[in-house]
Scaffold this active site. Sequence first.
Site, PDB file in Angstrom:
ATOM      1  N   HIS A   6      45.410 -78.329  31.225  1.00 33.04           N
ATOM      2  CA  HIS A   6      46.010 -77.286  32.061  1.00 33.04           C
ATOM      3  C   HIS A   6      44.900 -76.554  32.803  1.00 33.04           C
ATOM      4  O   HIS A   6      43.862 -76.242  32.221  1.00 33.04           O
ATOM      5  CB  HIS A   6      46.815 -76.324  31.182  1.00 33.04           C
ATOM      6  CG  HIS A   6      47.755 -75.442  31.948  1.00 33.04           C
ATOM      7  ND1 HIS A   6      48.651 -75.929  32.888  1.00 33.04           N
ATOM      8  CD2 HIS A   6      47.954 -74.100  31.919  1.00 33.04           C
ATOM      9  CE1 HIS A   6      49.347 -74.925  33.395  1.00 33.04           C
ATOM     10  NE2 HIS A   6      48.941 -73.805  32.833  1.00 33.04           N
TER      11      HIS A   6
ATOM     12  N   ARG B 267      43.229 -71.566  26.004  1.00 29.72           N
ATOM     13  CA  ARG B 267      44.318 -70.880  25.305  1.00 29.72           C
ATOM     14  C   ARG B 267      44.998 -71.814  24.307  1.00 29.72           C
ATOM     15  O   ARG B 267      45.769 -71.355  23.456  1.00 29.72           O
ATOM     16  CB  ARG B 267      45.348 -70.304  26.290  1.00 29.72           C
ATOM     17  CG  ARG B 267      46.160 -71.357  27.009  1.00 29.72           C
ATOM     18  CD  ARG B 267      47.332 -70.800  27.800  1.00 29.72           C
ATOM     19  NE  ARG B 267      48.126 -71.898  28.331  1.00 29.72           N
ATOM     20  CZ  ARG B 267      49.093 -71.769  29.222  1.00 29.72           C
ATOM     21  NH1 ARG B 267      49.411 -70.569  29.695  1.00 29.72           N
ATOM     22  NH2 ARG B 267      49.766 -72.818  29.639  1.00 29.72           N
TER      23      ARG B 267
ATOM     24  N   CYS C  47      66.783 -46.136  37.577  1.00 33.12           N
ATOM     25  CA  CYS C  47      67.256 -45.828  36.230  1.00 33.12           C
ATOM     26  C   CYS C  47      67.533 -47.131  35.474  1.00 33.12           C
ATOM     27  O   CYS C  47      67.384 -48.213  36.016  1.00 33.12           O
ATOM     28  CB  CYS C  47      68.526 -44.980  36.289  1.00 33.12           C
ATOM     29  SG  CYS C  47      68.379 -43.514  37.328  1.00 33.12           S
TER      30      CYS C  47
ATOM     31  N   ARG D  80      53.359 -81.608  36.732  1.00 32.40           N
ATOM     32  CA  ARG D  80      54.105 -80.708  35.846  1.00 32.40           C
ATOM     33  C   ARG D  80      54.497 -79.453  36.625  1.00 32.40           C
ATOM     34  O   ARG D  80      53.865 -78.434  36.541  1.00 32.40           O
ATOM     35  CB  ARG D  80      53.171 -80.308  34.706  1.00 32.40           C
ATOM     36  CG  ARG D  80      53.593 -80.702  33.359  1.00 32.40           C
ATOM     37  CD  ARG D  80      52.605 -80.443  32.245  1.00 32.40           C
ATOM     38  NE  ARG D  80      51.571 -79.480  32.470  1.00 32.40           N
ATOM     39  CZ  ARG D  80      50.260 -79.755  32.459  1.00 32.40           C
ATOM     40  NH1 ARG D  80      49.820 -80.956  32.214  1.00 32.40           N
ATOM     41  NH2 ARG D  80      49.386 -78.796  32.677  1.00 32.40           N
TER      42      ARG D  80
ATOM     43  N   LYS E 116      60.997 -74.104  31.185  1.00 33.86           N
ATOM     44  CA  LYS E 116      60.821 -73.106  30.115  1.00 33.86           C
ATOM     45  C   LYS E 116      61.364 -71.744  30.570  1.00 33.86           C
ATOM     46  O   LYS E 116      61.615 -71.541  31.775  1.00 33.86           O
ATOM     47  CB  LYS E 116      59.330 -73.001  29.753  1.00 33.86           C
ATOM     48  CG  LYS E 116      58.440 -72.557  30.903  1.00 33.86           C
ATOM     49  CD  LYS E 116      56.961 -72.716  30.566  1.00 33.86           C
ATOM     50  CE  LYS E 116      56.083 -72.245  31.719  1.00 33.86           C
ATOM     51  NZ  LYS E 116      54.654 -72.535  31.472  1.00 33.86           N
TER      52      LYS E 116
ATOM     53  N   ASP F 233      70.384 -48.392  34.527  1.00 39.19           N
ATOM     54  CA  ASP F 233      71.594 -49.114  34.957  1.00 39.19           C
ATOM     55  C   ASP F 233      71.871 -49.038  36.450  1.00 39.19           C
ATOM     56  O   ASP F 233      72.671 -49.809  36.965  1.00 39.19           O
ATOM     57  CB  ASP F 233      72.806 -48.538  34.221  1.00 39.19           C
ATOM     58  CG  ASP F 233      72.522 -48.401  32.747  1.00 39.19           C
ATOM     59  OD1 ASP F 233      72.288 -49.443  32.120  1.00 39.19           O
ATOM     60  OD2 ASP F 233      72.477 -47.264  32.248  1.00 39.19           O
TER      61      ASP F 233
ATOM     62  N   TYR G 194      66.133 -39.033  38.248  1.00 30.14           N
ATOM     63  CA  TYR G 194      65.260 -38.378  37.267  1.00 30.14           C
ATOM     64  C   TYR G 194      63.981 -37.850  37.910  1.00 30.14           C
ATOM     65  O   TYR G 194      63.313 -38.558  38.662  1.00 30.14           O
ATOM     66  CB  TYR G 194      64.859 -39.361  36.168  1.00 30.14           C
ATOM     67  CG  TYR G 194      65.983 -39.760  35.260  1.00 30.14           C
ATOM     68  CD1 TYR G 194      66.618 -38.818  34.444  1.00 30.14           C
ATOM     69  CD2 TYR G 194      66.400 -41.085  35.190  1.00 30.14           C
ATOM     70  CE1 TYR G 194      67.648 -39.203  33.593  1.00 30.14           C
ATOM     71  CE2 TYR G 194      67.423 -41.477  34.340  1.00 30.14           C
ATOM     72  CZ  TYR G 194      68.045 -40.530  33.543  1.00 30.14           C
ATOM     73  OH  TYR G 194      69.062 -40.909  32.706  1.00 30.14           O
TER      74      TYR G 194
HETATM   75  C1  LIG Z   1      54.258 -73.165  32.673  1.00 29.08           C
HETATM   76  C2  LIG Z   1      53.396 -74.381  32.667  1.00 29.08           C
HETATM   77  C3  LIG Z   1      53.417 -75.265  33.751  1.00 29.08           C
HETATM   78  C4  LIG Z   1      54.164 -74.981  35.039  1.00 29.08           C
HETATM   79  O1  LIG Z   1      53.413 -74.073  35.823  1.00 29.08           O
HETATM   80  P1  LIG Z   1      53.902 -73.665  37.299  1.00 29.08           P
HETATM   81  O2  LIG Z   1      52.776 -72.861  37.822  1.00 29.08           O
HETATM   82  O3  LIG Z   1      55.143 -72.871  37.118  1.00 29.08           O
HETATM   83  O4  LIG Z   1      54.139 -74.921  38.038  1.00 29.08           O
HETATM   84  C5  LIG Z   1      52.702 -76.447  33.632  1.00 29.08           C
HETATM   85  N1  LIG Z   1      51.993 -76.707  32.521  1.00 29.08           N
HETATM   86  C6  LIG Z   1      51.907 -75.870  31.468  1.00 29.08           C
HETATM   87  C7  LIG Z   1      51.101 -76.228  30.283  1.00 29.08           C
HETATM   88  C8  LIG Z   1      52.600 -74.670  31.520  1.00 29.08           C
HETATM   89  O5  LIG Z   1      52.501 -73.816  30.489  1.00 29.08           O
END
Ligand SMILES: *Cc1c(COP(=O)(O)O)cnc(C)c1O
Length: 361
Positions: free
Chosen positions: A158, A129, A300, A211, A35, A302, A253
């Site tokens: 998760h 969440r 800055c 994951r 992602k 750039d 700046y």
């Molecule tokens: C982003 C995400 C992951 C990966 O997490 P990492 O800490 O980068 O390994 C796994 N599961 C879900 C649902 C996520 O949103």
Amino acid sequence: MNYDRTYAEIDLGAIRRNAEAIKAYAGKRLIAVVKADAYGHSVVPVTEALRSVADMFAVATIEEGVSLRQAGIHEPILVLFSAFPEQAAHIVEYRLTPTIGDWEFANKLNKIAASTVAVHININTGMNRSGVRWTEAAQFLTRLKTLDRLEVSGFFTHLATADEVDKRYVFVQLERFSSVLEKISNGSELIHAANSAAVLAVPGAHFDAVRSGLSLYGVYPASEKPIELEPALTWKTRIGWVGSISEAEGVSYGLTYKASRQTRIAMLQVGYGDGYPRALSGVGEVLIDGTRRPIIGRICMDVSVIELQPKDNVSIGDEVVLIGKQGDAAITVDELAHHTGTISYEILTQIGTRVKRIFNY
Ligand SMILES: *Cc1c(COP(=O)(O)O)cnc(C)c1O
């Protein structure tokens, strides 16, 4: 030769080796999380490099899934967050695997699907969440069975605290997940729970697949480092100007830096408009000729300014390392995160579109 003002070298071989090491360590299938443009590493080349290792890819949004399909990626793609009902048609058209976390989306998807759609169910065991609350999962599944086009091919949850030293809440979540799976799983679905932190620190969270996101890119989410990972990203810029100031003169700046003596300085062709955090003003360091030089004054949009040593023999166009190795020295993503009060994830995903990605295979 490359004349870009700032660029990131992405070591795709390192990403593939990291994925192989993670997969071998867990001994389970690998869902490679790509992602947010593969955490800033550029999603299409990264996904192509991981084809031989990953069993499935995961993205956050339908749009990310669609662009991978349009780039010719035909492997299974899990969309981690429930889509809006009006996006259901894209799931079907692009053969994405959606996450089901609510009834409305499931119902809509079932209505428009012409044939069976494989879905994963997100069980909320305490991250709070997204997903179906674990206490309501059995009931939800009973209702979902009335939607005859949807086939549950995975269950996941998760973890909220896998990167913390105190793992007690991880085990609370895993216990909730396991007890609900006993009621709803028929044994054929892909079960997954572990993000990078849990892959590396909680073997009991590995289930059928892991994951992994951050760790694929060679950055550790926490202190546990049971396997060796290679950082895949090196971020460079180039010197754009060299100057000299007298004692008591200021820089950039607000003139927040004041020279305490005659000082040689140099401008770097990178700024916060490239994702180089402004919070590094006066605290960050960069590498020149394998040694550290401090960022002085405010960064800055750039450009940024560094202090040189009297002996430094630098010219316009010389290479400067912002993240990565040069000679015996190295600056890590974690160092930038530490200096700016954020996490490595944010540093990587903020590296901007003006930073050209260059790929090493
Ligand atoms: C982003 C995400 C992951 C990966 O997490 P990492 O800490 O980068 O390994 C796994 N599961 C879900 C649902 C996520 O949103």
